[in-house]
Design an enzyme around this catalytic site. Structure first.
Site, PDB file in Angstrom:
ATOM      1  N   SER A  67       0.836  -1.193   0.000  1.00 24.72           N
ATOM      2  CA  SER A  67       0.000   0.000   0.000  1.00 24.72           C
ATOM      3  C   SER A  67       0.874   1.248   0.000  1.00 24.72           C
ATOM      4  O   SER A  67       1.561   1.494  -0.972  1.00 24.72           O
ATOM      5  CB  SER A  67      -1.038   0.026   1.124  1.00 24.72           C
ATOM      6  OG  SER A  67      -2.031   0.976   0.782  1.00 24.72           O
ATOM      7  N   HIS A  72       3.324  14.643   5.811  1.00 23.98           N
ATOM      8  CA  HIS A  72       3.215  16.074   5.523  1.00 23.98           C
ATOM      9  C   HIS A  72       3.663  16.799   6.790  1.00 23.98           C
ATOM     10  O   HIS A  72       3.203  16.460   7.884  1.00 23.98           O
ATOM     11  CB  HIS A  72       1.779  16.460   5.162  1.00 23.98           C
ATOM     12  CG  HIS A  72       1.218  15.617   4.065  1.00 23.98           C
ATOM     13  ND1 HIS A  72       1.531  15.822   2.743  1.00 23.98           N
ATOM     14  CD2 HIS A  72       0.404  14.539   4.095  1.00 23.98           C
ATOM     15  CE1 HIS A  72       0.911  14.903   2.005  1.00 23.98           C
ATOM     16  NE2 HIS A  72       0.224  14.123   2.813  1.00 23.98           N
ATOM     17  N   CYS A  87      -1.585  -3.585   3.695  1.00 23.18           N
ATOM     18  CA  CYS A  87      -2.512  -4.681   3.440  1.00 23.18           C
ATOM     19  C   CYS A  87      -2.023  -5.931   4.146  1.00 23.18           C
ATOM     20  O   CYS A  87      -0.850  -6.073   4.456  1.00 23.18           O
ATOM     21  CB  CYS A  87      -2.609  -4.956   1.940  1.00 23.18           C
ATOM     22  SG  CYS A  87      -3.316  -3.600   1.018  1.00 23.18           S
TER      23      CYS A  87
END
Length: 119
Positions: A67, A72, A87
């Site tokens: 995945s 940020h 996953c």
């Protein structure tokens, strides 16, 4: 096509009180995410970090076969937002601990969502 189960865990990690210099250091941030991926035995397909300029934050993503991870940062607020979505049946605890160690926040919030589970 991925051979991994759609079932997985998605960690939403908010870090507060992080040293501003760390939140502007794309090299350190990339190393922290790659270390977390290694702890999870994840397969890194691509890594990209973008800096917004002198004194500004960083946004970055690791594309994983399992995945993704993303970050940020807002150095002016001492804050960063990290997502880790994996996953399969995997425990995220050790990777989360490694990220907490790397960024050394004064406090944090963690939410873990179960993804791809019906019912």
């Amino acid at each position: 096509m991925s051979t991994h189960s759609p079932h997985g865990q998605h960690a939403i990690l908010d870090l507060y009180g992080v040293i501003a210099d760390d939140l502007m250091d794309a090299v350190m941030i990339e190393a922290a995410l790659l270390n977390a991926a290694q702890i999870l035995n994840a397969t890194v397909l691509q890594c990209h970090m973008h800096t917004f300029g002198e004194g500004m934050g960083v946004t970055g993503v690791l594309l994983l076969a399992e995945s993704h991870m993303s970050i940020h940062t807002w150095p002016e607020a001492g804050y960063c937002a990290i997502d880790v979505f994996m996953c399969g049946r995997i425990q995220l605890n050790d990777a989360i601990e490694a990220l907490l160690h790397a960024f050394a926040p004064t406090h944090h919030q963690l939410h873990i969502l179960q993804r791809g589970h019906s019912g």
